[in-house]
Design a protein around this motif. Structure first.
Motif, PDB file in Angstrom:
ATOM      1  N   VAL A 199      25.849  38.005  44.487  1.00 54.34           N
ATOM      2  CA  VAL A 199      25.987  37.998  45.819  1.00 54.34           C
ATOM      3  C   VAL A 199      25.024  37.169  46.584  1.00 54.34           C
ATOM      4  N   SER A 200      24.951  36.787  47.742  1.00 55.63           N
ATOM      5  CA  SER A 200      24.290  35.807  48.531  1.00 55.63           C
ATOM      6  C   SER A 200      22.739  36.337  48.176  1.00 55.63           C
ATOM      7  N   ALA A 201      22.631  37.491  48.361  1.00 55.17           N
ATOM      8  CA  ALA A 201      21.241  38.024  48.110  1.00 55.17           C
ATOM      9  C   ALA A 201      21.272  39.562  47.913  1.00 55.17           C
ATOM     10  N   GLU A 252      39.333  29.955  48.087  1.00 55.11           N
ATOM     11  CA  GLU A 252      39.239  29.749  46.711  1.00 55.11           C
ATOM     12  C   GLU A 252      38.496  30.533  45.874  1.00 55.11           C
ATOM     13  N   VAL A 253      37.249  30.831  46.219  1.00 57.86           N
ATOM     14  CA  VAL A 253      36.431  31.655  45.311  1.00 57.86           C
ATOM     15  C   VAL A 253      37.034  33.276  45.239  1.00 57.86           C
ATOM     16  N   THR A 254      37.468  33.657  46.459  1.00 56.23           N
ATOM     17  CA  THR A 254      38.376  35.074  46.141  1.00 56.23           C
ATOM     18  C   THR A 254      39.527  34.967  45.177  1.00 56.23           C
ATOM     19  N   LYS A 255      40.295  33.917  45.575  1.00 49.46           N
ATOM     20  CA  LYS A 255      41.301  33.793  44.775  1.00 49.46           C
ATOM     21  C   LYS A 255      41.002  33.724  43.034  1.00 49.46           C
ATOM     22  N   ASN A 256      40.153  32.764  42.919  1.00 51.61           N
ATOM     23  CA  ASN A 256      39.377  32.634  41.477  1.00 51.61           C
ATOM     24  C   ASN A 256      38.691  33.736  41.061  1.00 51.61           C
ATOM     25  N   PHE A 257      38.027  34.778  41.628  1.00 54.25           N
ATOM     26  CA  PHE A 257      37.575  35.833  41.378  1.00 54.25           C
ATOM     27  C   PHE A 257      38.621  36.818  40.824  1.00 54.25           C
ATOM     28  N   MET A 258      39.531  37.012  41.850  1.00 55.02           N
ATOM     29  CA  MET A 258      40.687  38.098  41.725  1.00 55.02           C
ATOM     30  C   MET A 258      41.586  37.752  40.302  1.00 55.02           C
ATOM     31  N   SER A 259      41.647  36.558  40.079  1.00 53.60           N
ATOM     32  CA  SER A 259      42.517  36.133  38.956  1.00 53.60           C
ATOM     33  C   SER A 259      41.646  35.923  37.475  1.00 53.60           C
ATOM     34  N   LYS A 313      39.035  33.693  36.833  1.00 55.77           N
ATOM     35  CA  LYS A 313      38.531  32.657  36.705  1.00 55.77           C
ATOM     36  C   LYS A 313      37.161  32.449  37.136  1.00 55.77           C
ATOM     37  N   PHE A 314      36.384  33.261  37.821  1.00 58.39           N
ATOM     38  CA  PHE A 314      35.216  33.271  38.298  1.00 58.39           C
ATOM     39  C   PHE A 314      34.746  34.607  38.170  1.00 58.39           C
ATOM     40  N   ASP A 315      33.600  34.892  37.624  1.00 60.02           N
ATOM     41  CA  ASP A 315      32.748  36.228  37.572  1.00 60.02           C
ATOM     42  C   ASP A 315      31.600  36.307  38.119  1.00 60.02           C
ATOM     43  N   LEU A 316      31.219  37.150  38.402  1.00 57.28           N
ATOM     44  CA  LEU A 316      29.840  37.661  38.950  1.00 57.28           C
ATOM     45  C   LEU A 316      29.146  38.713  38.085  1.00 57.28           C
ATOM     46  N   SER A 317      27.868  38.966  38.211  1.00 58.76           N
ATOM     47  CA  SER A 317      27.109  39.872  37.502  1.00 58.76           C
ATOM     48  C   SER A 317      27.793  41.410  37.939  1.00 58.76           C
ATOM     49  N   GLY A 318      27.552  42.372  36.789  1.00 64.88           N
ATOM     50  CA  GLY A 318      28.109  43.476  37.098  1.00 64.88           C
ATOM     51  C   GLY A 318      28.113  44.266  38.407  1.00 64.88           C
ATOM     52  N   GLY A 319      27.255  44.395  38.971  1.00 66.76           N
ATOM     53  CA  GLY A 319      27.039  45.152  40.445  1.00 66.76           C
ATOM     54  C   GLY A 319      27.883  44.216  41.456  1.00 66.76           C
ATOM     55  N   SER A 320      27.495  42.950  41.515  1.00 70.08           N
ATOM     56  CA  SER A 320      28.000  42.081  42.410  1.00 70.08           C
ATOM     57  C   SER A 320      29.522  42.174  42.148  1.00 70.08           C
ATOM     58  N   ARG A 321      30.126  42.092  41.106  1.00 64.30           N
ATOM     59  CA  ARG A 321      31.490  42.029  40.582  1.00 64.30           C
ATOM     60  C   ARG A 321      32.200  43.436  41.225  1.00 64.30           C
ATOM     61  N   ASP A 322      31.616  44.548  40.949  1.00 58.89           N
ATOM     62  CA  ASP A 322      31.989  45.682  41.684  1.00 58.89           C
ATOM     63  C   ASP A 322      32.209  45.634  43.171  1.00 58.89           C
ATOM     64  N   SER A 323      31.122  45.121  43.504  1.00 60.80           N
ATOM     65  CA  SER A 323      30.749  44.990  45.227  1.00 60.80           C
ATOM     66  C   SER A 323      31.797  44.181  45.761  1.00 60.80           C
ATOM     67  N   PHE A 324      31.894  42.904  45.097  1.00 63.05           N
ATOM     68  CA  PHE A 324      32.884  42.002  45.555  1.00 63.05           C
ATOM     69  C   PHE A 324      34.215  42.468  45.680  1.00 63.05           C
ATOM     70  N   ARG A 325      34.590  42.812  44.445  1.00 59.61           N
ATOM     71  CA  ARG A 325      35.978  43.655  44.450  1.00 59.61           C
ATOM     72  C   ARG A 325      36.125  44.611  45.545  1.00 59.61           C
TER      73      ARG A 325
END
Length: 187
Positions: free
Chosen positions: A76-78, A151-158, A160-172
């Protein structure tokens, strides 16, 4: 004690944080190192901040390679753990200033609890809009990039772009729940 610490980390393992139960009710204080104890896995508080520019683009950070967990991963940003005695908003504002060098008015947009397997967190999620130059702290953040939101939300949901574990869950969560998009509509 079993833990998931990066052996070369720059974080303070003895720093006191809030220990809470799964309803976010205070149990007491606990060390940062104990929060990452993979045997006990106590619930503790943290914050995530999603920062936008005035055009609705999203800032994301790559964690420093000296961090205790998820070193070098996009996030995430911070964000950060809530120190014992602090409130989540105070932590979110402090982390934003420490990591990205900016002061921004933040809005609480959501709150979730996540069991990562190696640790358990109650996360207060904030969003804000930045108009200042980012001056990231290399001890906290390796780099910061600004992404086109769609673009980043589309790539994340497909995938194609991933985040660290906690950020991945939070962003989703904030994407599926719509809370991040609702905030962005106010920009």
């Amino acid at each position: 004690m079993v833990n998931n610490y990066n052996a070369n980390n720059s974080d303070r393992g003895k720093e006191l944080l809030w220990e809470v139960n799964d309803n976010d009710e205070v149990v007491g204080s606990i060390s940062r190192e104990e929060c990452h104890n993979e045997t006990r896995k106590p619930w503790h508080r943290s914050t995530h901040v999603y920062l936008f520019d005035s055009k609705g683009n999203l800032y994301l950070s790559q964690r420093s390679f000296s961090k205790d967990t998820a070193a070098g991963k996009w996030t995430v940003s911070a964000g950060g753990h809530v120190k014992y005695g602090d409130e989540p908003l105070v932590t979110a504002q402090r982390e934003l200033e420490e990591e990205l060098g900016v002061k921004v008015n933040l809005t609480l947009i959501d709150k979730i609890k996540i069991d990562y397997g190696s640790e358990k967190e109650i996360i207060s999620i904030f969003a804000g809009v930045n108009s200042d130059k980012i001056r990231h702290n290399p001890n906290e953040v390796n780099q910061v990039k600004i992404f086109n939101y769609e673009e980043v939300t589309k790539n994340f949901m497909s995938g194609k772009f991933d985040l660290s574990g906690g950020s991945r869950d939070s962003f989703r969560w904030v994407l599926n729940n719509g809370t991040l998009g609702k905030f962005r509509e106010t920009i």
